[in-house]
Write a protein that holds these residues in place. Structure first.
Motif, PDB file in Angstrom:
ATOM      1  N   GLY A   1       6.784  -6.692  -2.417  1.00 44.14           N
ATOM      2  CA  GLY A   1       6.652  -5.561  -1.503  1.00 44.14           C
ATOM      3  C   GLY A   1       6.357  -4.223  -2.167  1.00 44.14           C
ATOM      4  N   ILE A   2       5.949  -4.245  -3.440  1.00 41.65           N
ATOM      5  CA  ILE A   2       5.620  -2.983  -4.109  1.00 41.65           C
ATOM      6  C   ILE A   2       4.150  -2.633  -3.854  1.00 41.65           C
ATOM      7  CG2 ILE A   2       5.611  -1.774  -6.324  1.00 41.65           C
ATOM      8  CD1 ILE A   2       7.995  -3.417  -6.935  1.00 41.65           C
ATOM      9  N   THR A   3       3.916  -1.392  -3.432  1.00 41.19           N
ATOM     10  CA  THR A   3       2.565  -0.975  -3.040  1.00 41.19           C
ATOM     11  C   THR A   3       1.594  -1.028  -4.217  1.00 41.19           C
ATOM     12  OG1 THR A   3       3.472   0.461  -1.339  1.00 41.19           O
ATOM     13  CG2 THR A   3       1.240   0.961  -2.079  1.00 41.19           C
ATOM     14  N   THR A   4       0.401  -1.567  -3.943  1.00 41.13           N
ATOM     15  CA  THR A   4      -0.666  -1.640  -4.955  1.00 41.13           C
ATOM     16  C   THR A   4      -1.967  -1.154  -4.313  1.00 41.13           C
ATOM     17  OG1 THR A   4      -1.157  -3.913  -4.289  1.00 41.13           O
ATOM     18  CG2 THR A   4       0.319  -3.636  -6.164  1.00 41.13           C
ATOM     19  N   THR A   5      -3.001  -0.951  -5.154  1.00 42.48           N
ATOM     20  CA  THR A   5      -4.341  -0.696  -4.610  1.00 42.48           C
ATOM     21  C   THR A   5      -5.346  -1.626  -5.283  1.00 42.48           C
ATOM     22  OG1 THR A   5      -4.946   0.993  -6.233  1.00 42.48           O
ATOM     23  CG2 THR A   5      -3.827   1.758  -4.243  1.00 42.48           C
TER      24      THR A   5
END
Ligand code: ASP
Ligand code: MG
Length: 498
Positions: A229-233
């Motif tokens: 659930g850690i935001t990435t791009t």
């Protein structure tokens, strides 16, 4: 047994009634653009299609968020917060122009909450004075998080049954922050679980053609999250990639990339007024052109769609009637050898001459190692017994590169060169193409020539100042009588009459 086979066939089948529509930054840059976008989506829904919408951040927002993150990373808290404040106002103003009543109140609150979180994040980064790729992804994700919520709310207000889906719940990636790799199997599962039931509410997961009753999910492009659930791009320009992943995962019938040009053209219309729209182009041809600077989209981003044979369209949101360009896995047969001519300027030719090359192996490697050391990409190479000519983008490390090369050879630099590149799958089937190319530009001095190993491009180096002349001469030679099945000839008839 036969029932099982039918079920399997259905799983592999495309949902022809489903289209994924991606709108880039200029298609959501302000209230007017968002309204135009809503009208385009309405047109598709009125044809009975089920639609999933993927949006970029509002134009320039990604750059500004990165600037804010960088400022915070330098411990410039005031600078970072000033940028965030300007962005907050821009989003609030746009929402106020678009929405009214309860819907506006809700979105206004959401925007305030998001920007409060962004401010906290920037303060935290500034306090530490260090920006990690992970926090940078978190900061930059706000652009798509906000644009997608606003567009979803607008669609709700305008009777399109808009519903916001947090892309981070569906686009599962690894933790390579800044350019994360998508995990396609996990993404397909999430989309099937979270998005499909919104599209086909009566029979979630099956193939009921009940598109009219379904909602219009709107998600931000470019962003994802790890399994934890850690935001990435997905890397700059990543919204096209999101669209391909969503289209691939849902087995859509088509993917539409809405941008601000009429599709892929036979050449730059600013150079050649009678440039034509290319109606259909293969994935490989489009990839070749993108490399040479055609700015429409980077085809590697649509690979997931091409692998599943989902056609991708490039369309103009400022000229929605235009049919755009269709990118397909295989090129249709075309009477012209080429689809398009592109040019890349500001190149330098480096001639490396050494008598030692005679009979000596390992020399090419020694030369290329120097370029590798300075991470300098080479565009074209040609070699003879005693010399290597290479072309590179004008690069600030060139003086250092030359100094090192001079230890093993004589080195000569020539700047202000340009590469002209003709692309087409049908080069293969035609004889005498090189003769036609070089006789069309016989009045121009050609420095280097290469026919790509891919066999679908032919390129050569000339003086930068000759580019316009070369392109016009070649365009006249190869597109005087264009194949109407592949090129938009109608447009030219109109242009000539007008
Ligand atoms: N907003 C992101 C960017 O500007 C992603 C995209 O627009 O495709 O790179
Ligand atoms: Mg883009």
């Amino acid at each position: 047994m036969s029932e099982l086979r039918t079920a399997q066939q259905r799983v592999g089948e495309a949902r022809t009634g489903l289209v994924v529509m991606k709108f880039g930054g200029t298609s959501v840059e302000d209230a007017r653009a968002m309204l135009r976008t809503a009208a385009i989506v309405r047109g598709r829904r009125e044809r009975g299609l089920a639609v999933v919408v993927v949006v970029s951040a509002m134009a320039k927002v990604t750059d500004l968020l990165l600037a804010a993150a960088a400022a915070a990373g330098r411990a410039d808290k005031a600078g970072a917060l000033a940028i965030a404040a300007r962005l907050r106002n821009r989003h609030l103003d746009t929402a106020a122009e678009l929405l009214c009543g309860e819907l506006f109140t809700q979105i206004e609150r959401a925007i305030q909450v998001e920007f409060d979180a962004l401010d906290d994040l920037l303060r935290g980064i500034a306090a530490v004075g260090e920006l990690t790729p992970r926090t940078s992804d978190n900061v930059v994700s706000f652009g798509e998080r906000l644009s997608s919520r606003m567009v979803a709310a607008l669609f709700e207000q305008s009777g399109l049954d808009g519903v916001h889906v947090d892309a981070r719940a569906c686009i599962v990636t690894d933790d390579h922050f800044g350019k994360a790799a998508a995990q396609e199997a996990a993404i397909e599962r999430k989309l099937t679980e979270l998005v499909l039931p919104l599209l086909y509410p009566a029979s979630a997961g099956l193939y009921s053609a009940n598109a009219e009753r379904g909602q219009t999910p709107v998600m931000g492009g470019f962003i994802g999250a790890t399994a934890e659930g850690i935001t990435t791009t997905l890397g700059r320009g990543g919204s096209d990639y999101t669209a391909a992943l969503v289209g691939g995962g849902l087995h859509a019938g088509a993917i539409e990339i809405w941008t601000d040009v009429n599709g892929i053209m036979t050449t730059d219309p600013r150079i050649c007024a009678d440039a034509l729209r290319v109606k259909t182009i293969s994935f490989e041809e489009a990839a070749e052109l993108a490399y040479f600077g055609a700015r429409v989209l980077h085809p590697s981003t649509i690979l997931p769609a091409v692998q599943k044979s989902i056609p991708v369209w490039v369309l103009n949101s400022r000229n929605a009637e235009n049919e755009g360009t269709r990118i397909t896995a295989m090129a249709p047969p075309c009477a012209s050898p080429f689809k398009s001519i592109a040019a890349k300027k500001k190149l330098t030719i480096i001639d490396v001459v050494a008598s030692r090359m005679l009979m000596s192996h390992g020399y090419l490697k020694a030369v290329f190692d120097v370029f590798d050391k300075y991470r300098c990409a080479i565009d074209m190479v040609s070699t003879s017994e005693v010399s290597i000519s290479l072309t590179v983008d004008s690069n600030e490390r060139l003086p250092e590169i030359c100094a090192e090369l001079k230890k093993i050879a004589d080195v000569k630099l020539e700047g202000h060169k340009a590469l002209v590149c003709l692309v087409g799958e049908d080069i293969r089937g035609h004889n005498g193409i090189a003769g036609r190319v070089f006789s069309a530009i016989r009045h121009i001095n050609v420095r280097m020539i290469s026919q790509g190993a891919s066999e679908i491009n032919m390129s050569f180096m000339i003086e930068e100042s000759d580019v316009e002349d070369a392109i016009r001469s070649l365009h006249a030679e190869f597109f005087a009588e264009p194949d109407p099945t592949v090129f938009d000839v109608e447009a030219r008839v109109v242009a000539v009459k007008a």
